[in-house]
Design an enzyme around this catalytic site. Structure first.
Site, PDB file in Angstrom:
ATOM      1  CG  ASP A   1      15.936   2.831   2.882  1.00 60.43           C
ATOM      2  OD1 ASP A   1      16.791   2.832   1.979  1.00 60.43           O
ATOM      3  OD2 ASP A   1      14.723   3.033   2.676  1.00 60.43           O
TER       4      ASP A   1
ATOM      5  CB  THR B   1      10.827  -3.010  -1.870  1.00 60.59           C
ATOM      6  OG1 THR B   1      10.367  -1.973  -2.741  1.00 60.59           O
ATOM      7  CG2 THR B   1       9.823  -4.155  -1.890  1.00 60.59           C
TER       8      THR B   1
ATOM      9  NE  ARG C   1       9.837   5.493  -6.718  1.00 60.90           N
ATOM     10  CZ  ARG C   1      11.012   5.624  -6.100  1.00 60.90           C
ATOM     11  NH1 ARG C   1      11.309   4.873  -5.082  1.00 60.90           N
ATOM     12  NH2 ARG C   1      11.892   6.505  -6.521  1.00 60.90           N
TER      13      ARG C   1
ATOM     14  CD  GLU D   1      12.566   5.187  -9.901  1.00 63.77           C
ATOM     15  OE1 GLU D   1      11.703   4.493 -10.455  1.00 63.77           O
ATOM     16  OE2 GLU D   1      12.970   6.282 -10.338  1.00 63.77           O
TER      17      GLU D   1
ATOM     18  CD  GLN E   1      15.909   9.332  -5.520  1.00 64.14           C
ATOM     19  OE1 GLN E   1      16.128   9.355  -4.313  1.00 64.14           O
ATOM     20  NE2 GLN E   1      15.025   8.524  -6.070  1.00 64.14           N
TER      21      GLN E   1
END
Length: 347
Positions: free
Chosen positions: A196, A45, A174, A40, A200
């Site tokens: 990318d 993005t 998301r 996050e 986590q």
């Protein structure tokens, strides 16, 4: 008049020009950026923005429509998260809101069962004063996506029969990143191969497979995460986790000679949050008050002081949902990588 070059200097200059021309062609094909950072932080993005800002970039209507049910699912899941928090905080919904909450509780947290009626229920709940009171407690007492309010505020548009997601919708939609995603983005005079990876903790063991032969590392940090805990570990502050992870990656032997670029992301969210949540909840020695500039400079200093290796290091303030901002930043990143290549050739 220009200074006269010796024959040896002219020979060396020709060699450098030759190597630079070779490297320019090579890096058009092989410029490789690795996106790292915790969950996050905005990596995905940035990845989406690359698709938009590349030459002849953007999303086709078919690609936009593929986000339709992701948007619907975000609306459902985030309102359910709000309702769960309402119960957790012992806030009782008004009598007018309870029927809508009851209907929503029977719907899966996905977008497949979306309807105008379901959208109307979510809109009614979002307008409810008790739900707004709970929303104000986000981050402190429960987890909610950054884009939740954006989606709730656009429910009328999502409920239209001919709804097609916009680029803004796509950038804010998301989906948890898992595994490794790669793509090549073509620009006028160069191409960027971007990787990318999921941020986590459970995904980080896969990162090492991407470390080889990268032109630069881009490490993303969310500036607004200083009062939040990890979804996978509610005892660990997100900003402190980012600092530890940054320390580990920036000082890894894998990247000893690799340009390392820090994106301090989500400047828009920090501007809003610093007015209501003091940064000292994460850094007790912070005394800069509700000043955006003071907060940014303090956070930046905490990351800069972690850098130990002598590799090139740069910091950019970013707002990944802003296409104009990301166009500017990515061009600066390209210049940084090219400058490093030239420096290595000359030395």
């Amino acid at each position: 008049m220009g200074a006269c070059l010796s024959s040896e200097d002219r020979k060396r200059s020709r060699q450098i020009d030759k190597i630079l021309n070779q490297d320019k062609k090579k890096n058009q094909e092989e410029l490789k950026l690795l996106l790292l950072g915790p969950g996050e932080s905005g990596k995905s993005t940035v990845f989406k923005q690359m698709k938009i800002i590349q030459e002849n970039g953007g999303y086709s209507e078919e690609e936009l429509l593929s986000y339709k049910y992701i948007v619907f699912g975000n609306c459902v899941a985030q309102m359910k998260a709000l309702l769960n928090a309402t119960a957790k905080l012992n806030v009782e919904l008004s009598a007018t809101a309870r029927p809508a909450a009851e209907r929503l509780s029977k719907v899966p947290s996905t977008g497949e069962f979306w309807s105008g009626e379901l959208g109307a229920d979510i809109k009614q709940l979002w307008a409810d004063g008790d739900v707004q009171l709970v929303y104000a407690q986000r981050d402190k007492h429960f987890q909610l996506n950054d884009s939740a309010a954006y989606f709730f505020d656009n429910l009328d548009r999502f409920c239209q029969a001919e709804y097609v997601p916009t680029l803004d919708d796509v950038l804010r939609a998301r989906v948890r990143s898992t595994g490794i995603e790669e793509a090549e983005f073509k620009f006028k005079e160069y191409a960027i191969h971007m990787i990318d990876v999921g941020g986590q903790r459970s995904e980080r063991r896969k990162w090492i497979h991407c470390f080889d032969a990268v032109s630069a590392v881009v490490f993303c940090v969310s500036l607004s995460e200083y009062d939040q805990t990890l979804r996978e570990d509610d005892t660990q502050n997100r900003m402190q986790e980012s600092l530890m992870l940054f320390d580990e990656m920036c000082n890894s032997h894998w990247f000893r000679n690799t340009p390392f670029i820090l994106f301090l992301n989500k400047t828009d969210l920090l501007r809003e949050k610093i007015q209501r949540v003091d940064l000292n909840v994460c850094f007790p020695n912070y005394t800069g008050g509700p000043s955006f500039e003071n907060a940014v400079n303090f956070i930046k200093a905490r990351f800069v002081e972690k850098v130990q290796l002598p590799h090139p290091f740069f910091v950019h303030l970013t707002c990944a949902i802003s296409t104009d901002n990301m166009s500017y930043v990515i061009e600066k990143v390209r210049e940084t990588v090219l400058h490093n290549i030239i420096k290595e050739v000359i030395l």
